[in-house]
Structure formats: structure tokens, C-alpha cells
Design a protein around this motif. Structure first.
Motif, PDB file in Angstrom:
ATOM      1  N   TYR A  97       0.869  -1.181   0.000  1.00 26.04           N
ATOM      2  CA  TYR A  97       0.000   0.000   0.000  1.00 26.04           C
ATOM      3  C   TYR A  97       0.900   1.222   0.000  1.00 26.04           C
ATOM      4  CZ  TYR A  97       0.375   0.803   5.139  1.00 26.04           C
ATOM      5  OH  TYR A  97       0.798   1.058   6.418  1.00 26.04           O
ATOM      6  N   CYS A 100       2.406   3.653   2.954  1.00 28.18           N
ATOM      7  CA  CYS A 100       3.198   2.944   3.961  1.00 28.18           C
ATOM      8  C   CYS A 100       4.544   3.636   4.149  1.00 28.18           C
ATOM      9  CB  CYS A 100       3.410   1.499   3.516  1.00 28.18           C
ATOM     10  SG  CYS A 100       4.452   0.532   4.615  1.00 28.18           S
ATOM     11  N   CYS A 104       6.546  -1.696   3.034  1.00 24.97           N
ATOM     12  CA  CYS A 104       6.169  -1.803   1.621  1.00 24.97           C
ATOM     13  C   CYS A 104       7.259  -1.290   0.684  1.00 24.97           C
ATOM     14  CB  CYS A 104       4.860  -1.065   1.362  1.00 24.97           C
ATOM     15  SG  CYS A 104       3.428  -1.871   2.101  1.00 24.97           S
ATOM     16  N   SER A 133      -1.622  -2.318  -5.185  1.00 21.56           N
ATOM     17  CA  SER A 133      -2.041  -1.776  -3.895  1.00 21.56           C
ATOM     18  C   SER A 133      -3.308  -2.468  -3.405  1.00 21.56           C
ATOM     19  CB  SER A 133      -2.306  -0.273  -4.001  1.00 21.56           C
ATOM     20  OG  SER A 133      -2.918   0.197  -2.809  1.00 21.56           O
ATOM     21  N   ASP A 135      -4.857  -1.029  -0.786  1.00 22.29           N
ATOM     22  CA  ASP A 135      -5.517   0.071  -0.072  1.00 22.29           C
ATOM     23  C   ASP A 135      -6.495   0.765  -1.028  1.00 22.29           C
ATOM     24  OD1 ASP A 135      -6.314   2.260   1.382  1.00 22.29           O
ATOM     25  OD2 ASP A 135      -4.298   3.011   1.789  1.00 22.29           O
ATOM     26  N   ASP A 138      -5.713   4.358  -2.227  1.00 26.81           N
ATOM     27  CA  ASP A 138      -4.584   4.695  -3.097  1.00 26.81           C
ATOM     28  C   ASP A 138      -5.066   5.159  -4.469  1.00 26.81           C
ATOM     29  OD1 ASP A 138      -2.144   4.546  -1.733  1.00 26.81           O
ATOM     30  OD2 ASP A 138      -2.233   2.364  -1.700  1.00 26.81           O
ATOM     31  N   THR A 165      -2.812   0.382  -9.065  1.00 28.45           N
ATOM     32  CA  THR A 165      -3.948   0.363  -8.139  1.00 28.45           C
ATOM     33  C   THR A 165      -5.050  -0.441  -8.819  1.00 28.45           C
ATOM     34  OG1 THR A 165      -4.805   2.423  -9.083  1.00 28.45           O
ATOM     35  CG2 THR A 165      -3.374   2.618  -7.157  1.00 28.45           C
TER      36      THR A 165
END
Length: 292
Positions: A97, A100, A104, A133, A135, A138, A165
Motif C-alpha cells: 500500500y 506505507c 512496503c 495496492s 488500499d 490509493d 492500483t
């Protein structure tokens, strides 16, 4: 052998066995504590030593599973492409992610350095690399910042490597879950807990190997790529598991540290098992001696 000596030997054996079993049970309990007591969701130790046990991947369940080619990814420019376009040759996949501050960027830097030592196969020509990613917050903008933090100056990735992403955020858990990758948000520390692992996919898109970050060498990676080419599945060996379990990522210091409680518990467990084996051998020796 008289009745008294027989009774005495039996009592000694029972005492030794009871002591050994007690120590072994205590070691197992300590091991469980080291693996789980401070690793619950949102409950990280003061030193921020994250225990990897809650993030362990069930390799037996996921090795050989085929990923869905239709997941739509976006690169740093916002351009769409499907996961399937990266497959057709071995693929090294890393979940990260992009906000981070610790592990990461480290595992992506380490991956880049490791791949420099892979001499037999060439990135982009013989295999691809993909960072995705997990997250949902993101964006291509956070991705660009992350690339800089990971050592890719000017957003220049090696040919054959993409950082991305997910376009449809609801598909994040579908993709990660299809490979057994688990992650949790820690509100107290404002970060994600997740395994540091590289997932090897075959040209047919099947999971063939899990390589745990911080423990692999260029030789390990080269062998994993070679096996993936042949669609050969390989579980992590005992050394992979032990080294991966004995090291936790310290977010405070930004580096891997030895999991001391795990070493202590494992040592106690081994000692208990050795004591059981030793006492058994001793009593067998005494029984043979008395029979003679």
C-alpha cells in the motif's frame, strides 16, 4: 530385577515424563502467546513488533489456484489494463500500500536488488513483475510518490515491472483473497498489518510459490521463476517458515528484528521434546541392564 528396583525405576520414569510433558506444554503455551497474544487486530506491542502468525498464508489451500485474468488495474498515469496482460510468462506479484512508511517500500526495494542478481532470466523478456495496492484509498498520485520512496527515481520502472492500483476497489479483497493474502488495519498505529511476501504465478496464472520478503536470495528467485515456467508448484520449505516466523518488521525502527519470544518458546519446546526422548532412552537402557 527385584520388585523394589522395578517400582523405583517406574517412579523415576513417570516423574521424568511428567516433568518433560509439563515443560513441553508450557513451551507450546508460550509459543502460542508469542504468536498471538499481542498480534490481534489493532493491538500491536509498544515496540510495534508485528507477529506474522495472524497473517500466515494457507499455502496448501492456495498453491495451484488460478487467478482471474479480468481484474482491471491502473498504472501511475491512470491507464487501465487487465491483469491477464501481465501473464503468459512467470509473474512476480507483490501486494503493497502506497502510504506505507516502512515495509512496503522496503520489500519493493529488496525485490529490485534481488532481481539484479538473477542472471539466467531477464525481467520483461522472460518474466514480469507486478506491484498492486490493496488500499482502496490509493490513487495514481500516491502511487507516483511511492515509486519515488521505493527508489525508482522519476517513476522509471524496469521494463516488465508495473506498479498499480485497482480500478474497482471492491475487487481488492477478491484478488488478495484468491491468493490467501490477508491484511488488517490497525487504528492505533494507523497502518496496515500484512505479510511481506512475493507471490509467484505461472504463465497460466497459477500460484506456484510464496517467497517471504527479507529471506530470499537471487538464487531463490531464479529457481522460483524456473519452476513457474514449468508450471511446477513448490511450497515454502522449513527454513523459509522458520526465518519468516523469527523475524518481524519493526515499524518504529524501519527494519526487521528477531522475534525473541518465538525463539524462547521454540527453545523450550525443543528442550522438552529432547527431555522426553532422553528419559525414554535412559529407562530403556536401565530395563535392559536389569534384565541382564
Amino acid at each position: 530385577m527385584n520388585l523394589t528396583s522395578s517400582y523405583s525405576a517406574k517412579s523415576s520414569w513417570l516423574s521424568l515424563r511428567k516433568l518433560a510433558l509439563t515443560m513441553a506444554v508450557s513451551a507450546v503455551a508460550m509459543l502460542g502467546y508469542a504468536n498471538g497474544a499481542n498480534a490481534a487486530y489493532g493491538n500491536v506491542t509498544k515496540e510495534s513488533l508485528v507477529d506474522p502468525s495472524i497473517l500466515k498464508i494457507d499455502e496448501i489451500k492456495f498453491l495451484g489456484e488460478k487467478v482471474d485474468y479480468d481484474f482491471v488495474l491502473q498504472d501511475e498515469s491512470g491507464a487501465d489494463f487487465k491483469l491477464g496482460s501481465m501473464i503468459g510468462k512467470p509473474l512476480v506479484l507483490a501486494f503493497s500500500y502506497y502510504t506505507c512508511d516502512g515495509a512496503c517500500s522496503v520489500i519493493n526495494k529488496n525485490l529490485a536488488e534481488t532481481l539484479k542478481g538473477v542472471e539466467r532470466w531477464k525481467i520483461g523478456q522472460d518474466y514480469n513483475v507486478l506491484t498492486v495496492s490493496f488500499d482502496q484509498n490509493d490513487t495514481p498520485a500516491t502511487l507516483v510518490d511511492f515509486m519515488e520512496k521505493s527508489g525508482f527515481s522519476g517513476g522509471q520502472l524496469p521494463s516488465g515491472w508495473k506498479m498499480t492500483t485497482m480500478r474497482e476497489k471492491e475487487n481488492i479483497e477478491k484478488l488478495t483473497g484468491s491468493m490467501g493474502f490477508k491484511f488488517f488495519w490497525s487504528p492505533r498505529d494507523a497502518l496496515f498489518l500484512h505479510p511481506n511476501v512475493y507471490i509467484m504465478l505461472s504463465p497460466k496464472g497459477r500460484v506456484t510459490r510464496y517467497l517471504y520478503g527479507g529471506t530470499i536470495t537471487p538464487t531463490d528467485m531464479e529457481l522460483a521463476i524456473t519452476k513457474a515456467m514449468g508450471e511446477k508448484i513448490a511450497a515454502a520449505n522449513v527454513i523459509d517458515f522458520v526465518v519468516g516466523a523469527c523475524y518481524s518488521y519493526n515499524y518504529k525502527d524501519g527494519k526487521y528484528t528477531i522475534n525473541i519470544p518465538l525463539f524462547v518458546a521454540a527453545g523450550g519446546l525443543i528442550f522438552g521434546l529432547l527431555l522426553i526422548a532422553g528419559s525414554f532412552s535412559y529407562m530403556k537402557f536401565r530395563r535392559v541392564k536389569h534384565e541382564i
